[in-house]
Design an enzyme around this catalytic site. Sequence first.
Site, mmCIF file in Angstrom:
data_model
loop_
_atom_site.group_PDB
_atom_site.id
_atom_site.type_symbol
_atom_site.label_atom_id
_atom_site.label_comp_id
_atom_site.label_asym_id
_atom_site.label_seq_id
_atom_site.Cartn_x
_atom_site.Cartn_y
_atom_site.Cartn_z
ATOM 1 N N ARG A 45 0.795 -1.226 0.000
ATOM 2 C CA ARG A 45 0.000 0.000 0.000
ATOM 3 C C ARG A 45 0.831 1.281 0.000
ATOM 4 O O ARG A 45 0.278 2.366 -0.045
ATOM 5 C CB ARG A 45 -0.935 -0.005 1.200
ATOM 6 C CG ARG A 45 -1.966 -1.115 1.107
ATOM 7 C CD ARG A 45 -3.008 -0.955 2.151
ATOM 8 N NE ARG A 45 -4.001 -2.020 2.049
ATOM 9 C CZ ARG A 45 -5.011 -2.152 2.875
ATOM 10 N NH1 ARG A 45 -5.163 -1.293 3.866
ATOM 11 N NH2 ARG A 45 -5.864 -3.130 2.727
ATOM 12 N N HIS A 73 1.378 -3.844 6.794
ATOM 13 C CA HIS A 73 2.017 -2.535 6.988
ATOM 14 C C HIS A 73 3.219 -2.649 7.914
ATOM 15 O O HIS A 73 3.359 -3.616 8.653
ATOM 16 C CB HIS A 73 1.061 -1.558 7.690
ATOM 17 C CG HIS A 73 -0.175 -1.262 6.972
ATOM 18 N ND1 HIS A 73 -0.216 -0.661 5.744
ATOM 19 C CD2 HIS A 73 -1.467 -1.447 7.323
ATOM 20 C CE1 HIS A 73 -1.463 -0.493 5.377
ATOM 21 N NE2 HIS A 73 -2.244 -0.976 6.307
ATOM 22 N N VAL A 168 -10.655 -7.665 10.006
ATOM 23 C CA VAL A 168 -10.587 -6.941 8.726
ATOM 24 C C VAL A 168 -9.295 -6.132 8.653
ATOM 25 O O VAL A 168 -9.241 -5.055 8.070
ATOM 26 C CB VAL A 168 -11.828 -6.036 8.509
ATOM 27 C CG1 VAL A 168 -13.071 -6.882 8.301
ATOM 28 C CG2 VAL A 168 -12.012 -5.062 9.658
ATOM 29 N N CYS A 174 -4.804 1.989 13.309
ATOM 30 C CA CYS A 174 -5.701 2.216 12.163
ATOM 31 C C CYS A 174 -6.943 2.989 12.585
ATOM 32 O O CYS A 174 -7.572 3.652 11.769
ATOM 33 C CB CYS A 174 -6.160 0.891 11.562
ATOM 34 S SG CYS A 174 -4.860 -0.134 10.892
#
Length: 185
Positions: A45, A73, A168, A174
């Site tokens: 990403r 990440h 998820v 986040c």
Amino acid sequence: QVEDMKRVLESLNLNIVEMVDENATLDGGDVLFTGREFFVGLSRRTNQRGAEILADTFKDYAVSTVPVHDSLHLKSFCSMAGPNLIAIGSSEAAQKALKTMQQMSDHRYDKLTVPDDAAANCIYLNIPSKGHVLLHRAPEEYPESAKVFEKLKDHMLIPIANTELEKVDGSLTCCSVLINKASEL
């Protein structure tokens, strides 16, 4: 989401920089600010161009890139757990990324190694009336990692259950936007 967040940041009179390069990708989960410098995870990403735009935006800080393998990440396995303290997971990928960060930095950070990579994603706050506050994954989710956090005697520890959001790929960071702003808010 983007427009709503932009309105909130504008209402706080914060400077907003928009990435307009269509080739650039930069996900907040790949940006670790230590208070001294930025580490940017190069992942599915986030790409090199995104890291370059971050470096151009924050010229007063060093920006180093860290390859991220086997994780979504950079902050999937590390985050700041206090001033100068990096919480890091125990996996081979996490330890390899930490080694890269240590090689790239002129500063020596303390490290807090937790057995579970996901538990290394925590949120450190320095609140004037409370001091060092650390939000970390709950003991019922990661009992061995919670024991490691309990060694931080100078921190107010707040365990947070995150099992549903983790399904998820949601981590504590986040779900957070941390803003360093005067207390008149």
